[in-house]
Motif scaffolding. Structure first.
Motif, short mmCIF file in Angstrom:
data_model
loop_
_atom_site.label_atom_id
_atom_site.label_comp_id
_atom_site.label_asym_id
_atom_site.label_seq_id
_atom_site.Cartn_x
_atom_site.Cartn_y
_atom_site.Cartn_z
N GLY A 160 8.85 30.46 12.59
CA GLY A 160 7.93 29.33 12.61
C GLY A 160 6.75 29.55 11.68
N HIS A 161 6.28 30.78 11.60
CA HIS A 161 5.19 31.13 10.68
C HIS A 161 5.61 30.86 9.24
CE1 HIS A 161 1.81 33.83 9.24
NE2 HIS A 161 2.63 33.86 8.19
N GLU A 162 6.74 31.36 8.85
CA GLU A 162 7.17 31.23 7.45
C GLU A 162 7.41 29.76 7.08
OE1 GLU A 162 6.72 33.43 5.36
OE2 GLU A 162 6.32 34.97 6.83
N ILE A 163 8.06 29.02 7.96
CA ILE A 163 8.32 27.61 7.64
C ILE A 163 7.01 26.83 7.57
CG2 ILE A 163 9.42 25.49 8.50
CD1 ILE A 163 11.72 27.26 9.55
N THR A 164 6.04 27.22 8.40
CA THR A 164 4.75 26.53 8.36
C THR A 164 4.05 26.75 7.02
OG1 THR A 164 4.55 26.60 10.76
CG2 THR A 164 2.52 26.28 9.51
N HIS A 165 4.27 27.89 6.37
CA HIS A 165 3.71 28.02 5.01
C HIS A 165 4.21 26.89 4.11
CE1 HIS A 165 1.24 31.54 5.18
NE2 HIS A 165 2.21 32.33 5.60
N GLY A 166 5.44 26.47 4.33
CA GLY A 166 5.94 25.32 3.59
C GLY A 166 5.19 24.04 3.94
N VAL A 224 3.70 33.37 -2.55
CA VAL A 224 4.71 33.96 -1.70
C VAL A 224 4.00 34.52 -0.48
CG1 VAL A 224 6.53 35.67 -1.53
CG2 VAL A 224 6.07 34.56 -3.71
N CYS A 225 4.42 34.07 0.69
CA CYS A 225 3.69 34.44 1.90
C CYS A 225 4.51 35.39 2.74
CB CYS A 225 3.36 33.19 2.70
SG CYS A 225 2.39 32.02 1.73
N PHE A 226 4.13 36.64 2.72
CA PHE A 226 4.87 37.67 3.45
C PHE A 226 4.38 37.78 4.88
CE2 PHE A 226 5.33 38.91 -0.94
CZ PHE A 226 6.67 39.26 -1.01
N ILE A 227 5.31 38.04 5.80
CA ILE A 227 4.89 38.23 7.19
C ILE A 227 4.17 39.56 7.34
CG2 ILE A 227 7.06 39.27 8.04
CD1 ILE A 227 5.07 36.61 9.96
N VAL A 274 -6.76 37.59 3.51
CA VAL A 274 -6.13 36.41 4.14
C VAL A 274 -5.42 36.73 5.44
CG1 VAL A 274 -5.94 35.19 1.92
CG2 VAL A 274 -3.98 36.50 2.77
N HIS A 275 -4.77 37.92 5.53
CA HIS A 275 -4.11 38.30 6.79
C HIS A 275 -5.06 39.01 7.74
CE1 HIS A 275 -0.53 38.09 4.09
NE2 HIS A 275 0.09 37.69 5.16
N ILE A 276 -6.28 39.28 7.28
CA ILE A 276 -7.24 40.01 8.11
C ILE A 276 -8.18 39.01 8.79
CG2 ILE A 276 -9.12 41.70 8.04
CD1 ILE A 276 -7.56 42.97 5.62
N ASN A 317 -4.84 29.32 5.74
CA ASN A 317 -3.41 29.15 5.49
C ASN A 317 -2.62 30.09 6.42
OD1 ASN A 317 -0.78 29.28 4.33
ND2 ASN A 317 -1.58 28.66 2.33
N GLU A 318 -3.02 31.36 6.44
CA GLU A 318 -2.34 32.32 7.32
C GLU A 318 -2.49 31.93 8.79
OE1 GLU A 318 -0.38 34.97 7.46
OE2 GLU A 318 0.08 34.38 5.43
N SER A 319 -3.69 31.49 9.16
CA SER A 319 -3.92 31.12 10.55
C SER A 319 -3.07 29.92 10.96
CB SER A 319 -5.40 30.82 10.77
OG SER A 319 -5.64 30.44 12.12
N ARG A 372 -5.51 27.15 -0.57
CA ARG A 372 -5.33 28.17 -1.61
C ARG A 372 -5.27 29.56 -0.99
NH1 ARG A 372 -9.82 29.77 -5.96
NH2 ARG A 372 -8.60 31.23 -7.19
N TYR A 373 -4.35 30.39 -1.46
CA TYR A 373 -4.12 31.70 -0.85
C TYR A 373 -5.16 32.70 -1.34
CZ TYR A 373 -0.81 34.39 1.96
OH TYR A 373 -0.19 35.11 2.96
N HIS A 374 -6.40 32.49 -0.91
CA HIS A 374 -7.55 33.19 -1.45
C HIS A 374 -8.69 33.13 -0.44
CE1 HIS A 374 -10.84 33.96 -4.38
NE2 HIS A 374 -11.41 32.90 -3.90
ZN ZN Z 1 2.05 34.28 6.24
#
Ligand code: ZN
Length: 348
Positions: free
Chosen positions: A168-174, A2-5, A271-273, A192-194, A183-185
């Motif tokens: 656009g960010h959220e859809i791109t996670h898809g 689950v990718c939160f903004i 990942v967000h940093i 992935n975040e970038s 991998r979200y790690h």
């Molecule tokens: Zn994200």
């Protein structure tokens, strides 16, 4: 996945700094944990069991639909259908914002990158608005986009579904889920975040017709509430400057080597940093190549994402992959620009 903004670590830091009440943050934190536990298996099934997107149900003729989850939580998703493809505007601005931004994102992927929806096979884009009560987040849950209303403290009311870069960010996670599956790690998660930031920003630039020089390079520009003080959630041009708690590095010398230990403070290993580092590499590439960022830099990054990067790719592999994509798409000069841009953020 689950990718939160809004990264969970920022929520905790806002509470610790007294900008928001911890008791106000708890529902968001709990929802995050519940969603993670419930939804992790779907992404894993698609990515790790090798499901072929072509074997999934046939594409729907209607590409988009927006639902109203009416303040409910993940058990109530998607909610009540409010607007589908071909319908006129609905009486609720949140529904129309989510619909219009999904449309802009769909058009960007089709017209610029030749990709038919997130799976490349016409997967219907489902969005739900009014998730939770004053919920300060938006996320891709592995199957759909979900938008909270925002409390006014972290995000302005209604801003999450209204902001093209966030959608656009959220859809791109898809898209990432169905391509490289990064991998979200740690570094693969930061890539992935970038990627989500890169294409979130490009959808906005494409919508506004802005060149790389004209763009603001912000994710969530102008949508922050009263307690997250700054210009945006993230800046690709100047990572670490977007708000008072922004600690994104712009160079490997400031890389945050955090553990992926399940502690939300550590952000899945940053990942967000650390996404600030590949974000800056993209920004440098796009501005050095000039013109519209989606025409060359965007196509280079997309080619690397769709054909070269893998589940566990790190920054060094991303630098090599994007340089190789640049070489094959646009020749040696473009590849040199890509390599120089990664070198300038300490990746080689
Ligand atoms: Zn994200």
């Amino acid at each position: 996945m689950v990718c939160f903004i809004l990264p969970t670590h920022l929520l905790i830091e806002l509470a610790e700094a007294g900008n928001i009440e911890l008791r106000d943050a708890i529902p968001t934190l709990l929802a995050s944990a519940a969603l993670r536990a419930q939804r992790a298996t779907l992404t894993e099934a698609i990515q790790f069991l090798g499901l072929d997107a072509a074997q999934l149900p046939a594409p729907a003729a209607e590409f988009k639909a927006v639902y109203d989850v009416q303040g409910g939580d993940e058990r109530s998703l998607p909610g009540v259908m409010r607007r589908k493809e071909g319908d006129g505007a609905f009486s609720d601005p949140a529904v129309n914002d989510a619909f219009d931004n999904a449309d802009r994102t769909y058009d960007f992927y089709r017209d610029v990158l030749g990709r038919h929806s997130v799976d490349g096979n016409g997967l219907k884009l489902i969005s739900s608005v009014h998730f939770g009560r004053g919920f300060d987040n938006a996320f891709w849950d592995g199957t759909q986009m979900v938008y909270g209303d925002g409390s006014g403290k972290i995000f302005q009311p209604g801003a999450l579904a209204r902001d093209t870069s966030v959608v656009g960010h959220e859809i791109t996670h898809g898209v990432v889920q169905y391509t490289a599956g990064l991998r979200y790690h740690k570094q693969s998660g930061a890539l992935n975040e970038s990627m989500a930031d890169v294409f979130g920003s490009l959808v906005k630039q494409h919508t506004l017709g802005q060149s790389a020089d004209q763009a603001d390079w912000l994710i969530g520009g102008g949508i922050l509430g009263t307690q997250l003080q700054g210009v945006a959630l993230r800046s690709m041009k100047d990572p670490g400057t977007a708000h008072q708690l922004d600690r994104q590095p712009a160079h490997m010398r400031a890389y945050a080597d955090l553990p992926d230990d399940g502690n939300p403070r550590n952000d899945n290993g940053g990942v967000h940093i650390n996404s600030g580092i590949p974000n800056k590499a993209f920004y440098l590439t796009a501005t050095r190549l000039g013109g519209n960022a989606w025409e060359r830099a965007g196509r280079i990054w997309y080619d690397a994402l769709a054909t070269k990067l893998r589940v566990n790719s790190d920054f060094t592999e991303a630098a090599a992959a994007t340089a190789a994509s640049a070489q094959s798409l646009f020749g040696a000069d473009a590849a040199g620009v890509v390599r120089a841009s990664w070198n300038d953020v300490g990746v080689s």
